[in-house]
Write a protein that holds these residues in place. Structure first.
Motif, PDB file in Angstrom:
ATOM      1  N   GLU A 196       0.757   8.600  -0.387  1.00 53.18           N
ATOM      2  CA  GLU A 196      -0.022   7.595  -1.111  1.00 53.18           C
ATOM      3  C   GLU A 196       0.626   7.215  -2.440  1.00 53.18           C
ATOM      4  O   GLU A 196       0.347   6.153  -3.003  1.00 53.18           O
ATOM      5  CB  GLU A 196      -1.437   8.124  -1.386  1.00 53.18           C
ATOM      6  CG  GLU A 196      -2.345   8.205  -0.178  1.00 53.18           C
ATOM      7  CD  GLU A 196      -2.222   9.530   0.569  1.00 53.18           C
ATOM      8  OE1 GLU A 196      -1.213  10.253   0.381  1.00 53.18           O
ATOM      9  OE2 GLU A 196      -3.145   9.834   1.342  1.00 53.18           O
ATOM     10  N   ASN A 205       3.825   3.842  -2.821  1.00 55.33           N
ATOM     11  CA  ASN A 205       3.874   2.392  -3.086  1.00 55.33           C
ATOM     12  C   ASN A 205       2.815   1.916  -4.072  1.00 55.33           C
ATOM     13  O   ASN A 205       2.245   0.851  -3.938  1.00 55.33           O
ATOM     14  CB  ASN A 205       3.846   1.543  -1.814  1.00 55.33           C
ATOM     15  CG  ASN A 205       2.612   1.739  -0.975  1.00 55.33           C
ATOM     16  OD1 ASN A 205       2.329   2.846  -0.549  1.00 55.33           O
ATOM     17  ND2 ASN A 205       1.873   0.670  -0.746  1.00 55.33           N
ATOM     18  N   SER A 209       3.031  -2.141   1.650  1.00 50.88           N
ATOM     19  CA  SER A 209       2.759  -0.863   2.306  1.00 50.88           C
ATOM     20  C   SER A 209       3.769  -0.661   3.439  1.00 50.88           C
ATOM     21  O   SER A 209       4.063   0.464   3.812  1.00 50.88           O
ATOM     22  CB  SER A 209       1.324  -0.825   2.830  1.00 50.88           C
ATOM     23  OG  SER A 209       1.078  -1.896   3.709  1.00 50.88           O
ATOM     24  N   GLN A 228      -3.521   7.965 -13.108  1.00 45.84           N
ATOM     25  CA  GLN A 228      -4.602   8.328 -12.203  1.00 45.84           C
ATOM     26  C   GLN A 228      -5.764   8.821 -13.049  1.00 45.84           C
ATOM     27  O   GLN A 228      -5.545   9.589 -13.987  1.00 45.84           O
ATOM     28  CB  GLN A 228      -4.165   9.498 -11.287  1.00 45.84           C
ATOM     29  CG  GLN A 228      -2.986   9.209 -10.418  1.00 45.84           C
ATOM     30  CD  GLN A 228      -3.269   8.159  -9.375  1.00 45.84           C
ATOM     31  OE1 GLN A 228      -4.382   8.086  -8.876  1.00 45.84           O
ATOM     32  NE2 GLN A 228      -2.290   7.333  -9.102  1.00 45.84           N
ATOM     33  N   LEU A 285      -4.376   2.130  10.742  1.00 44.51           N
ATOM     34  CA  LEU A 285      -3.626   1.948   9.487  1.00 44.51           C
ATOM     35  C   LEU A 285      -2.598   3.048   9.283  1.00 44.51           C
ATOM     36  O   LEU A 285      -2.797   4.196   9.695  1.00 44.51           O
ATOM     37  CB  LEU A 285      -4.585   1.966   8.292  1.00 44.51           C
ATOM     38  CG  LEU A 285      -5.606   0.841   8.177  1.00 44.51           C
ATOM     39  CD1 LEU A 285      -6.500   1.071   6.966  1.00 44.51           C
ATOM     40  CD2 LEU A 285      -4.901  -0.499   8.050  1.00 44.51           C
ATOM     41  N   GLU A 286      -1.523   2.709   8.616  1.00 46.29           N
ATOM     42  CA  GLU A 286      -0.608   3.726   8.101  1.00 46.29           C
ATOM     43  C   GLU A 286      -1.172   4.241   6.777  1.00 46.29           C
ATOM     44  O   GLU A 286      -1.873   3.512   6.071  1.00 46.29           O
ATOM     45  CB  GLU A 286       0.779   3.112   7.848  1.00 46.29           C
ATOM     46  CG  GLU A 286       1.449   2.510   9.069  1.00 46.29           C
ATOM     47  CD  GLU A 286       1.991   3.565  10.015  1.00 46.29           C
ATOM     48  OE1 GLU A 286       2.035   4.752   9.634  1.00 46.29           O
ATOM     49  OE2 GLU A 286       2.363   3.189  11.140  1.00 46.29           O
ATOM     50  N   ILE A 287      -0.818   5.468   6.418  1.00 45.18           N
ATOM     51  CA  ILE A 287      -1.279   6.034   5.139  1.00 45.18           C
ATOM     52  C   ILE A 287      -0.950   5.062   4.000  1.00 45.18           C
ATOM     53  O   ILE A 287      -1.737   4.860   3.079  1.00 45.18           O
ATOM     54  CB  ILE A 287      -0.580   7.390   4.871  1.00 45.18           C
ATOM     55  CG1 ILE A 287      -0.986   8.430   5.897  1.00 45.18           C
ATOM     56  CG2 ILE A 287      -0.891   7.888   3.451  1.00 45.18           C
ATOM     57  CD1 ILE A 287      -2.399   8.928   5.742  1.00 45.18           C
ATOM     58  N   GLU A 288       0.213   4.450   4.065  1.00 40.32           N
ATOM     59  CA  GLU A 288       0.668   3.562   2.998  1.00 40.32           C
ATOM     60  C   GLU A 288      -0.247   2.352   2.810  1.00 40.32           C
ATOM     61  O   GLU A 288      -0.243   1.732   1.745  1.00 40.32           O
ATOM     62  CB  GLU A 288       2.092   3.063   3.294  1.00 40.32           C
ATOM     63  CG  GLU A 288       3.183   4.099   3.163  1.00 40.32           C
ATOM     64  CD  GLU A 288       3.422   4.910   4.436  1.00 40.32           C
ATOM     65  OE1 GLU A 288       2.540   4.914   5.323  1.00 40.32           O
ATOM     66  OE2 GLU A 288       4.485   5.535   4.530  1.00 40.32           O
ATOM     67  N   ASP A 289      -0.991   1.973   3.871  1.00 38.65           N
ATOM     68  CA  ASP A 289      -1.856   0.792   3.774  1.00 38.65           C
ATOM     69  C   ASP A 289      -3.139   1.070   2.991  1.00 38.65           C
ATOM     70  O   ASP A 289      -3.819   0.138   2.577  1.00 38.65           O
ATOM     71  CB  ASP A 289      -2.281   0.317   5.176  1.00 38.65           C
ATOM     72  CG  ASP A 289      -1.097  -0.077   6.058  1.00 38.65           C
ATOM     73  OD1 ASP A 289      -0.104  -0.606   5.520  1.00 38.65           O
ATOM     74  OD2 ASP A 289      -1.171   0.150   7.279  1.00 38.65           O
ATOM     75  N   ASN A 303      -4.013   2.410   0.025  1.00 38.53           N
ATOM     76  CA  ASN A 303      -4.354   2.124  -1.378  1.00 38.53           C
ATOM     77  C   ASN A 303      -3.577   0.951  -1.958  1.00 38.53           C
ATOM     78  O   ASN A 303      -3.179   0.956  -3.109  1.00 38.53           O
ATOM     79  CB  ASN A 303      -4.265   3.360  -2.280  1.00 38.53           C
ATOM     80  CG  ASN A 303      -2.898   3.974  -2.340  1.00 38.53           C
ATOM     81  OD1 ASN A 303      -2.351   4.347  -1.319  1.00 38.53           O
ATOM     82  ND2 ASN A 303      -2.333   4.077  -3.543  1.00 38.53           N
ATOM     83  N   THR A 304      -3.420  -0.061  -1.127  1.00 38.09           N
ATOM     84  CA  THR A 304      -2.752  -1.278  -1.569  1.00 38.09           C
ATOM     85  C   THR A 304      -3.809  -2.294  -1.998  1.00 38.09           C
ATOM     86  O   THR A 304      -4.825  -2.432  -1.338  1.00 38.09           O
ATOM     87  CB  THR A 304      -1.911  -1.842  -0.406  1.00 38.09           C
ATOM     88  OG1 THR A 304      -1.012  -0.817   0.005  1.00 38.09           O
ATOM     89  CG2 THR A 304      -1.125  -3.050  -0.831  1.00 38.09           C
ATOM     90  N   SER A 352      -3.548   6.499  -6.240  1.00 38.48           N
ATOM     91  CA  SER A 352      -2.940   7.143  -5.074  1.00 38.48           C
ATOM     92  C   SER A 352      -3.692   8.444  -4.766  1.00 38.48           C
ATOM     93  O   SER A 352      -3.699   8.911  -3.631  1.00 38.48           O
ATOM     94  CB  SER A 352      -1.458   7.412  -5.311  1.00 38.48           C
ATOM     95  OG  SER A 352      -1.263   8.200  -6.467  1.00 38.48           O
ATOM     96  N   THR A 361      -6.064  11.684  -2.093  1.00 35.85           N
ATOM     97  CA  THR A 361      -5.353  11.205  -0.910  1.00 35.85           C
ATOM     98  C   THR A 361      -6.348  10.780   0.168  1.00 35.85           C
ATOM     99  O   THR A 361      -7.550  11.050   0.076  1.00 35.85           O
ATOM    100  CB  THR A 361      -4.467  12.321  -0.329  1.00 35.85           C
ATOM    101  OG1 THR A 361      -5.320  13.388   0.067  1.00 35.85           O
ATOM    102  CG2 THR A 361      -3.458  12.819  -1.365  1.00 35.85           C
ATOM    103  N   VAL A 362      -5.817  10.126   1.174  1.00 34.90           N
ATOM    104  CA  VAL A 362      -6.650   9.718   2.305  1.00 34.90           C
ATOM    105  C   VAL A 362      -7.311  10.942   2.943  1.00 34.90           C
ATOM    106  O   VAL A 362      -8.512  10.939   3.243  1.00 34.90           O
ATOM    107  CB  VAL A 362      -5.794   8.960   3.344  1.00 34.90           C
ATOM    108  CG1 VAL A 362      -6.611   8.647   4.597  1.00 34.90           C
ATOM    109  CG2 VAL A 362      -5.238   7.673   2.734  1.00 34.90           C
ATOM    110  N   ILE A 384      -4.180  -7.500   3.151  1.00 38.80           N
ATOM    111  CA  ILE A 384      -3.078  -6.577   2.822  1.00 38.80           C
ATOM    112  C   ILE A 384      -1.918  -6.775   3.789  1.00 38.80           C
ATOM    113  O   ILE A 384      -0.765  -6.931   3.377  1.00 38.80           O
ATOM    114  CB  ILE A 384      -3.578  -5.115   2.845  1.00 38.80           C
ATOM    115  CG1 ILE A 384      -4.528  -4.874   1.667  1.00 38.80           C
ATOM    116  CG2 ILE A 384      -2.418  -4.135   2.824  1.00 38.80           C
ATOM    117  CD1 ILE A 384      -5.327  -3.585   1.762  1.00 38.80           C
TER     118      ILE A 384
END
Lengths: 382, 382, 382, 382
Positions: free
Chosen positions: C25, C28, C92, C149, D22-26, D28-29, D92, D95-96, D145
């Motif tokens: 996380e 990006n 992302s 954060q 979703l990917e983890i990266e998606d 918190n965009t 970030s 985390t998820v 996104i």
């Protein structure tokens, strides 16, 4: 001279008269984007007659100045490019004297038209109404210009002080009613068509909210308590650091209010509160556990209320009436294209020129605007 | 009257003379935040004498107006709060006539001081130099105000047209040299101390860059080719949509340039290019595979060049000389606190009042500014 | 494998190693426009090798992904359009895993090049230096992301804590000296040419300014007293509401400082003050009646000072050395085009990768930036 | 387990299910301030149950994390400070995985409440409705996104494609009618009270406007012709450089539209036009010499129309119904405080979770918003 032209001349003269007490330096000042310099108003209202009457209807008419169409068009896209609104204060030229020459030249050409021609009559009438609207804006703008001088000068424009009206509540019974303009008298297109609306039972205050009433709201912490405010109103308050109506100043424990005629003055408890935004009007109503009237309710009671004091915020958004359709061409840009993000105000103000008002008149401003002569009255449901 | 006062009076009269041709309407227009209205210049230079001479040195002096300190302070934090810079154009009051009264009152009080008192002499001298700086700014600001009227009026302020100088290159041999002010004649604190600098061998053009030269840059696509530009210059260009120096207008295939004296005029190939930013000067130099001179190089050659035409951008950042220390108090705010993010210009301009220049004079502006009388000459390394 | 490639591989591995402790996380997130997401750094440094080495020098090389040139170009106008800087955090995709695949693929292709080819050798060296610069930025950016954060997490990147150095003053005699890079070892183009400069007599502190020293400035009201500040620094302070260095927080009467490794920690009196802007460094020096060193002074003393602790602000603007000329093409965009509005920092930091520094190394930032590992030392004139 | 909890669990599971692909990266965009990152939605909906149910009703409940109230409050002023809206993408952390733990912990605690307690039942119901609203926003935000990635990835969330409905016109006779919610079933407070409104005679299209229809507007120069647009719409168009609905791209002479499930696709003539602002809907209606329906007209015909395709813009401002009063406390902030500057949309969309809709449902957005699943149908007066 046709008798109609005496109305024309009276109205035209009134614009000049409002500016009589100004210094030359006051004429092209623009301290905010929503303010137009007085010189601009004088020229723009003239441009309106030149563009919509002389150019189409006076044979062989030559424009007074080839660039004035660019300089003094306000927002008529049909009439082409124009000076950016926030650049109006940049125009030191033409001078005030030249603008007065412009006015004189147009006025004398207008007299050559035949007001019995229906379209000429219609447009002359609209031009006169248009100039009257600018006369009211002139008062707002002159007050804003002088009220934002560090020296707070005063100036007497001959405007009366607004009054409160009688104390009491006027009952509106539940009923199917009609609002809006009909008939052959002049009205702006946005006032019609006349149509039926259902009124729920309610009552409406016969009195405007006073400065004393409003002070209670301030002293109760009204500007610090989010629960009274619309969300966007609360953000507006924070962003602009607002703690009171426009022109109010706190000095020690006293409130002083800038008045155009008298300069900085102590608060007058029995005068109506003035220069408030919709956000403030709405918050105040919530503080009193009341609400603002709708425009239908306000129109229904028009004759029972003391009009012509301050424009009163209603709870109605400025939207087309059922069956409304704007006319085509430049003159169709007059009203319809502004029907979004604005709220209706009713009743008129002491700055409204005599003879300009009707029960069906719809004024409109954005919810954060308050440099106009705005106030409020309360309503409540049965 | 002390002979020194005749200088004082001449300089004070020159400010008024520069404004002679203005209309009243021109006096409080501010079309950009970096422009000050002419009325403000007239009042501010007067405030300087009142604040730094009359108040401390004239016994029992009463301020001309209790609020003028607030209205006409520019940036002296030591002197307290002041009107926000971008609100200077809001001030229609005091009127032009009142500002002239203010000038007359201060001028007559100043004559009661004793200029033989060293601190009074020092401050009077600074006040005169200060007024001369504002006289030059007055020219820039009047040009900007009139040059941003949609009607492009012209006005003769009695300023000469800048000239190119002789064509050729002046050699600078590698050497240890000295620059900066020393001695008892007046200079601003930022011109000293005099100190040694090492000059690498180079040569410097004896001629300013002409409009014809610069046009080649434009026609070669100079404003569309990023590789000529500093990165921030390129962003500036894009954001502001800039394609030519200030006051240039393309009409069909021809370039017209606004000139204060003559109005819109065709480009003059043999006149120096004017009203360019540092970004443009630097890009042009790169286009010619040359560079801008440093301020040390420019000072070294001062007597060999035709000065007093246009302020010439140098490649030197405006920073303190070795050993520089600003004086304390409000007058110490004059120069030192601006020593960041600005570049030095040298040489003087046709708008610089006579007698105001020195070889060591350091002018400074931000790299994106160009409403001043700026130009450039090229240099190259051996 | 050529021995040169072991350096390549070590440097490339170090970037990955710095990101080892991150959560997916974190990769990006872009909480400010000047911050680049860690994933972007990993991809952009790879793009640099792909664009400037594989594409021109590896026969039949096919881009890893047709769009990565658009996604991961930073500011090379020669290389075409690119993702807007403030949109880097929007990406992302590609995922972190895909970026690691990209790195692996490019690394394996790079090994097919012949590092004995002079241009390949030169560019590989530049690519390695470039990646090292991004490794330092990675540390700044990771700290900024985690330090913004609301939960203030900590993370150990293996970076040492900066030290103060010995207390004392080092004398610099008045002299003609030389600074800048020469010779065949790698240096960035902005470090040369080597050239003579005249040093006025001065002395320079052997110690960085400590947190304890800086706290005295804060407690003496340094952030409330305009006379210590450059004018633009004072405006910056007001506009941003700044009262202390970045990452300092006042809790009651105590100062806590966010540290990447340890999270929120009480102030450490004997550690150097860190994360200050040029405005703050300059104001602090004025508070102490001292000044910042010039970059020539700082380079002259380089071996006598404890380098590699924090980048130290100098009083020198980032400008070309005499005789400097940027190379052509995209690689010429590396340094020269940033030579405006920035100040030089010298000395290196604990976040600078080992082997990356030289006495002639010129770092540069805008005067308001402070998320990098910046500190200061004082100097004074004789 | 109480049967009511199976609804709770189904709804909670649906949120997780929407994020499955979703990917983890998606997670918190946040590519625009109006977009919330998916992770934030998952946490905020959980915070709602924790704050309004567990904290007041579960004895001895300890917050899952002391800071989550700050991190995941959206706009409830009553619940104190919160992360700035445009900083949601900065987080970030947690985390998820930690957010999923949060969801699981709250879900298991919720099962300990007694849903037969009326206030608990009422709030659980509101929490479920609230989560469903965020499920719809999740679809908009995920689309935004991914649709703003330079690589335009696709993702199947299991959402159906919207359909046009039958072609034809449905007649509404002039009459006094009733709209708004009444009865014991759940509805948001803004849907009531039920009240009488007078309907003028009109007809309403049974079909949404198709992409083919809308393309005619574009090809007829609709985005270049001011006379179709509200004044603020025209300014919005110019300022944002808008030439088509959101997600439309012109490639050569073809229009491609980004779709979440299929990626970039050629325009589908027989699909409804989607992602338009009120300004666009209103301009299109004027182009067709029609208008948008009012919300009363739309509610009157609800059962005759194919709902659940796209939210349809109405000509009605989002204002309180006669007799409306918001409840007190934090839950009273749900609807009433947004009643300004927004327009009502009716009908539901393919992204609306099953079981969430009613004929009286009032959705609302600002006139310039278009990232939601919005479309339009036409109406006309008799």
């Amino acid at each position: 001279m046709h008798t109609f032209f005496s109305v024309y001349q009276q109205v035209r003269a009134h614009s000049v008269s409002l500016c009589k007490a100004l210094e030359i330096e006051d004429f092209n000042t623009q301290p905010a984007v929503f303010v137009s310099p007085p010189k601009w108003h004088l020229a723009h209202t003239t441009w309106f007659f030149e563009t919509f009457l002389l150019q189409p209807f006076l044979p062989n008419y030559q424009p007074f100045h080839p660039q004035f169409g660019f300089l003094f068009n306000s927002y008529y896209q049909h009439e082409g490019k124009r000076v950016q609104r926030d650049h109006r204060g940049w125009m030191s030229r033409p001078t005030v004297a030249e603008v007065y020459e412009y006015r004189a030249a147009i006025d004398s050409a207008i007299l050559q038209l035949d007001p019995e021609e229906p379209e000429i009559f219609r447009r002359l009438t609209l031009g006169i109404q248009h100039e009257q609207q600018h006369q009211e804006l002139l008062v707002y703008d002159i007050k804003y210009i002088l009220g934002h001088q560090p020296l707070f000068p005063s100036l007497d424009l001959g405007i009366l002080q607004p009054q409160l009206g009688e104390s009491g509540w006027i009952k509106i019974e539940e009923q199917l009613s009609e609002i809006g303009h009909s008939g052959s008298q002049f009205a702006f297109d946005n006032e019609g068509p006349r149509h039926r609306v259902f009124l729920n039972g309610s009552q409406i205050s016969s009195q405007l909210v006073s400065q004393e009433d409003y002070l209670e709201f301030i002293e109760a912490g009204g500007y610090q308590q989010f629960s009274y405010w619309l969300d966007e109103g609360w953000s507006w308050l924070q962003a602009q650091n607002i703690h009171a109506p426009l022109y109010w100043q706190e000095t020690g424990k006293e409130w002083w209010i800038y008045d155009l005629k008298d300069g900085l003055q102590p608060l007058k408890p029995q005068a109506p509160v003035q220069h408030i935004s919709y956000y403030e009007a709405d918050a105040y109503a919530r503080f009193r556990a009341k609400r603002l009237p709708t425009e239908a309710e306000r129109e229904f009671c028009h004759d029972q209320l003391l009009n012509h004091q301050l424009w009163e915020w209603t709870q109605s958004a400025y939207l087309p009436y059922p069956g409304y359709r704007a006319e085509g061409g430049a003159l169709g840009e007059y009203n319809g294209k502004f029907m979004i993000n604005q709220m209706v105000l009713r009743g008129g103000s002491v700055a409204t020129p005599p003879g300009h008002l009707r029960a069906t008149y719809r004024n409109f401003f954005h919810p954060d605007e308050r440099w106009m002569y705005s106030g409020l009255r309360l309503a409540e449901d049965d």
